[in-house]
Scaffold this active site. Structure first.
Site, PDB file in Angstrom:
ATOM      1  CG  HIS A 190      36.925  43.943  39.023  1.00  0.00           C
ATOM      2  ND1 HIS A 190      37.703  42.868  38.649  1.00  0.00           N
ATOM      3  CD2 HIS A 190      35.829  43.925  38.215  1.00  0.00           C
ATOM      4  CE1 HIS A 190      37.105  42.215  37.644  1.00  0.00           C
ATOM      5  NE2 HIS A 190      35.978  42.836  37.375  1.00  0.00           N
ATOM      6  CG  HIS A 199      39.019  46.892  36.542  1.00  0.00           C
ATOM      7  ND1 HIS A 199      39.712  45.749  36.206  1.00  0.00           N
ATOM      8  CD2 HIS A 199      37.720  46.569  36.401  1.00  0.00           C
ATOM      9  CE1 HIS A 199      38.858  44.793  35.877  1.00  0.00           C
ATOM     10  NE2 HIS A 199      37.649  45.258  35.985  1.00  0.00           N
ATOM     11  CG  HIS A 211      30.819  42.152  36.633  1.00  0.00           C
ATOM     12  ND1 HIS A 211      30.814  43.098  35.638  1.00  0.00           N
ATOM     13  CD2 HIS A 211      32.126  41.927  36.943  1.00  0.00           C
ATOM     14  CE1 HIS A 211      32.082  43.449  35.368  1.00  0.00           C
ATOM     15  NE2 HIS A 211      32.889  42.753  36.133  1.00  0.00           N
ATOM     16  CG  HIS A 225      36.748  41.852  29.091  1.00  0.00           C
ATOM     17  ND1 HIS A 225      35.478  41.830  28.614  1.00  0.00           N
ATOM     18  CD2 HIS A 225      36.680  41.463  30.378  1.00  0.00           C
ATOM     19  CE1 HIS A 225      34.669  41.438  29.583  1.00  0.00           C
ATOM     20  NE2 HIS A 225      35.366  41.203  30.657  1.00  0.00           N
ATOM     21  CE1 TYR A 230      32.280  39.791  31.471  1.00  0.00           C
ATOM     22  CE2 TYR A 230      31.616  40.365  33.697  1.00  0.00           C
ATOM     23  CZ  TYR A 230      32.364  40.623  32.571  1.00  0.00           C
ATOM     24  OH  TYR A 230      33.200  41.704  32.551  1.00  0.00           O
ATOM     25  CD  GLU A 281      35.050  39.722  34.794  1.00  0.00           C
ATOM     26  OE1 GLU A 281      35.027  40.646  35.640  1.00  0.00           O
ATOM     27  OE2 GLU A 281      35.621  39.835  33.696  1.00  0.00           O
TER      28      GLU A 281
END
Lengths: 113, 303
Positions: free
Chosen positions: B148, B196, B210, B242, B251, B261
């Site tokens: 992503h 995502h 990112h 997260h 990251y 990431e």
């Protein structure tokens, strides 16, 4: 061996040949705001108030353009001093001393004390 | 049938040789094609020709490609994007190496995405006949795939509306200011069954925050961190977790300053996923679940 003087704190640091301004500062145990360390984010910009720098490694013009460079703005993670230099940190930034590490004491101290 | 997944990222790098070292030796991608100013790379568990294009000169995102299930999808999306009022154009086979015809759209956030259906087949490094679970010659972090990317936009809500109305993405998680009078400050959008495939947060139009690679678990994540130390890769945040997506994460920055990431975990979505909301007062926990404190660097650095 050249010297890197950091304002407004007035700290004077010895630089190794070929070392960037940021690397000199970090190696001496200080910090000011920086992020990517690779010339992509513009966080480490400082004002070069005396001396010259060269840029042996590329960075994007969108990060630091020629006009800014002509006005003395310097990308400190990429800038290698050519002789003694004096830099002025961005408005509101101060040098933080993170070395020598000592437990039980305030971590960030005013370097002018 | 719709958008299947993020197919490729096309990014600018200040020094192509250094970027190749980072993405192939440190991260373990394979260079599948190069010509002077560009290199094409893929991860070991991807079967399409490439998933990353590095173009020398500058920093930041050029464009991203999303692979669609059928050629008919492209016609539908082109029509819908045009009706939305976005800048739409057709791209031809060969505009991008190994990629077929497609539709190029400028999002409300000024980012360029390309929708395509056809791309040359490259094959995973483990193959399709009696395969090993991972390649014997796995290099560095050995990322299996690109998953992503996250961008910034002045108006995340309009970009979210484009992605959902035009491309049938759905929001798995949304960050709002005050529930009583909510302004959208971030949205995480999926088109498959992962948390995502695209995300947008409030910030300057056109910028890249990112792009992320998947790993299997915490052990691989921590091992990646060790490799970043060995290869002097600057680390931005992590290893941590997260709240948003539940993913473990580190990251870090590529040699040009583009943020990457590696993450692991997450959850399963699918078309009927109920959707999660984060409020601004808990957003620090949403991004940095363990420390629950904001990192200024994470918020401000974009390329």
């Amino acid at each position: 061996m050249h010297r890197v003087t950091v304002l407004p704190d007035g700290v004077c640091l010895p630089g190794h040949p070929g070392e960037t301004i940021l690397d000199t500062v970090v190696r001496a145990g200080f910090r000011y705001p920086y992020a990517c360390r690779r010339g992509g984010c513009a966080t480490c910009k400082v004002q070069l108030t005396a001396g010259r720098v060269v840029y042996p490694r590329r960075f994007a013009a969108t990060v630091l353009c020629r006009e800014e460079q002509a006005a003395g703005v310097c990308l400190s993670c990429r800038a290698v001093p050519d002789g003694d230099v004096v830099i002025l940190l961005q408005e509101g930034d101060r040098l933080c001393c993170v070395s020598p590490i000592r437990f039980g004491q305030p971590f960030f101290s005013d370097t002018r004390e | 049938m719709g958008v299947m997944r993020l197919g490729y990222m096309h990014v600018r790098v200040t020094d192509l040789e250094e970027a190749k070292q980072h993405y192939s030796n440190t991260l373990g991608m394979k260079i599948v094609a190069e010509d002077g100013a560009r290199a094409h790379l893929k991860c070991w568990d991807e079967w399409d020709h490439h998933s990353l294009v590095l173009e020398e000169g500058g920093v930041g995102l050029v464009k991203a490609g999303y692979k669609c299930a059928t050629a008919e999808d492209l016609d539908i999306f082109e029509h819908r994007a045009f009706a939305f009022g976005a800048t739409v154009s057709r791209m031809s086979k060969g505009d991008n190496l190994a990629v077929g015809d497609g539709v190029r759209v400028v999002l409300p956030s000024d980012h360029v995405i390309e929708l395509y259906h056809d791309i040359e087949y490259g094959g995973t490094e483990t193959g399709t006949l009696n395969p090993d679970p991972w390649p014997r010659a796995r290099r560095g972090v050995g990322v299996p795939w690109i998953d992503h990317f996250l961008v910034t936009a002045d108006d995340p809500a309009t970009t979210e509306r484009f992605m959902t109305e035009v491309l049938d993405f759905r929001a798995s998680e949304r960050a709002i200011t005050d529930p009583a009078d909510p302004e959208l400050i971030g949205t995480w959008l999926y088109c498959g069954d992962s948390p995502h495939d695209f995300a947008v947060v409030k910030g300057p139009n056109g910028k890249l925050h990112h792009f992320g690679f998947c790993l299997n678990d915490w052990n691989e994540l921590l091992r990646a961190g060790d490799l970043f130390a060995m290869d002097d890769v600057p680390v931005d945040v992590g290893p941590t977790r997260h709240g948003i997506t539940r993913g473990g994460t580190i990251y870090f920055f590529d040699p040009s300053g583009n943020r990457n990431e590696v993450f692991c975990g997450g959850y399963r979505t699918g078309p009927d996923f109920p959707g999660i909301t984060w409020t601004a007062d808990q957003l620090a926990k949403g991004i940095f679940y363990i420390s629950r404190e904001m990192s200024e660097r994470f918020l401000t650095v974009v390329t």
